[in-house]
Design a protein around this motif. Structure first.
Motif, short mmCIF file in Angstrom:
data_model
loop_
_atom_site.label_atom_id
_atom_site.label_comp_id
_atom_site.label_asym_id
_atom_site.label_seq_id
_atom_site.Cartn_x
_atom_site.Cartn_y
_atom_site.Cartn_z
N LEU A 1 -6.24 12.34 10.80
CA LEU A 1 -6.50 11.73 9.49
C LEU A 1 -7.83 12.22 8.93
CD1 LEU A 1 -5.79 9.62 7.30
CD2 LEU A 1 -6.96 7.94 8.71
N VAL A 2 -8.85 12.22 9.75
CA VAL A 2 -10.18 12.65 9.30
C VAL A 2 -10.18 14.13 8.93
CG1 VAL A 2 -12.58 12.98 10.06
CG2 VAL A 2 -11.40 10.82 10.52
N ILE A 3 -9.40 14.92 9.64
CA ILE A 3 -9.35 16.36 9.38
C ILE A 3 -8.52 16.68 8.13
CG2 ILE A 3 -8.47 18.56 10.25
CD1 ILE A 3 -9.14 17.42 13.09
N TYR A 4 -7.35 16.05 8.00
CA TYR A 4 -6.42 16.43 6.95
C TYR A 4 -6.56 15.65 5.65
CZ TYR A 4 -3.89 19.75 9.78
OH TYR A 4 -3.56 20.84 10.52
N LEU A 5 -7.20 14.51 5.64
CA LEU A 5 -7.35 13.78 4.39
C LEU A 5 -8.13 14.59 3.34
CD1 LEU A 5 -6.51 11.19 2.94
CD2 LEU A 5 -8.72 10.23 3.60
N PRO A 6 -9.21 15.27 3.73
CA PRO A 6 -9.86 16.11 2.72
C PRO A 6 -8.95 17.22 2.18
CG PRO A 6 -11.36 15.67 4.52
CD PRO A 6 -10.01 15.15 4.95
N ALA A 7 -8.09 17.78 3.03
CA ALA A 7 -7.14 18.79 2.56
C ALA A 7 -6.14 18.18 1.58
CB ALA A 7 -6.41 19.42 3.73
N LEU A 8 -5.69 16.98 1.91
CA LEU A 8 -4.77 16.29 1.01
C LEU A 8 -5.47 15.99 -0.32
CD1 LEU A 8 -2.02 14.87 0.59
CD2 LEU A 8 -3.05 12.82 1.58
N GLY A 9 -6.71 15.53 -0.23
CA GLY A 9 -7.47 15.26 -1.45
C GLY A 9 -7.66 16.51 -2.30
N ALA A 10 -8.00 17.61 -1.66
CA ALA A 10 -8.18 18.87 -2.41
C ALA A 10 -6.88 19.31 -3.06
CB ALA A 10 -8.70 19.95 -1.46
N ALA A 11 -5.76 19.15 -2.34
CA ALA A 11 -4.46 19.54 -2.91
C ALA A 11 -4.09 18.68 -4.11
CB ALA A 11 -3.38 19.44 -1.83
N ARG A 12 -4.63 17.48 -4.14
CA ARG A 12 -4.34 16.58 -5.26
C ARG A 12 -5.49 16.55 -6.26
NH1 ARG A 12 -1.31 11.92 -1.74
NH2 ARG A 12 0.62 13.09 -1.55
N ASP A 13 -6.34 17.56 -6.20
CA ASP A 13 -7.47 17.70 -7.11
C ASP A 13 -8.41 16.49 -7.07
OD1 ASP A 13 -6.71 20.26 -8.00
OD2 ASP A 13 -5.29 19.35 -9.41
N ARG A 14 -8.61 15.96 -5.87
CA ARG A 14 -9.55 14.85 -5.69
C ARG A 14 -10.87 15.42 -5.17
NH1 ARG A 14 -5.07 12.86 -6.28
NH2 ARG A 14 -4.32 10.78 -6.45
#
Length: 161
Positions: free
Chosen positions: A8-21
């Motif tokens: 979660l800690v590793i991939y949440l930033p990737a998810l955020g970046a993919a969603r322009d967060r």
């Protein structure tokens, strides 16, 4: 559960970046999860005495599974925030409940061995699960990472039940 926190800690930033967060949006989400995990541990004693370790562990695994799936499906930061608070509550109890369960279940002469095996299993999971998830993936595959972790948490819940 420990590996789910790491992923979660590793991939949440990737998810955020993919969603322009921006990081300014993602960081409070990670903080909310961490605060919820701490809070769950503060309530753990009374809840465990009332419901029992197995019920608390199985429920926390199911809650974590549903929360991780919701994180993957969420389209707004507010939905993600609620899901991450729920994930934090669920994931926060895994370590102390499993340690107590193993300590109580193992004969006193084998307690240290049982806890050592638990720790070794945790380290293996922390090593191999992220490697299995991190194989080359198509764009937006981070959604599959969250779905995979959600499915694994549900499977572990069924096993613990």
């Amino acid at each position: 559960m420990l590996t789910a926190v790491d992923v979660l800690v590793i991939y949440l930033p990737a998810l955020g970046a993919a969603r322009d967060r921006s990081p300014a949006t993602v960081n409070p989400l990670l903080t909310a999860r961490a605060v919820a995990a701490i809070t769950s541990r503060l309530m753990l004693g009374p809840v465990t005495r009332r419901l029992g370790r197995r019920t608390v562990l199985v429920t926390s695994l199911l809650l974590s599974s549903a929360a991780m799936a919701t994180v993957a499906a969420s389209t707004t930061p507010w939905v993600a925030a609620v899901a991450l608070v729920l994930a934090g509550l669920g994931l926060g109890v895994g370590q102390p409940v499993s340690m107590a369960w193993i300590s109580e279940s193992a004969p006193p002469t084998l307690r240290a061995t049982a806890l050592s095996l638990r720790l070794a299993g945790n380290r293996l999971g922390q090593t191999f699960i992220p490697v299995a998830i991190a194989r080359p993936r198509p764009p937006r595959a981070h959604l599959g990472v969250f779905a995979t972790i959600a499915a694994w948490l549900a499977a572990v819940s069924a096993t613990a039940r």
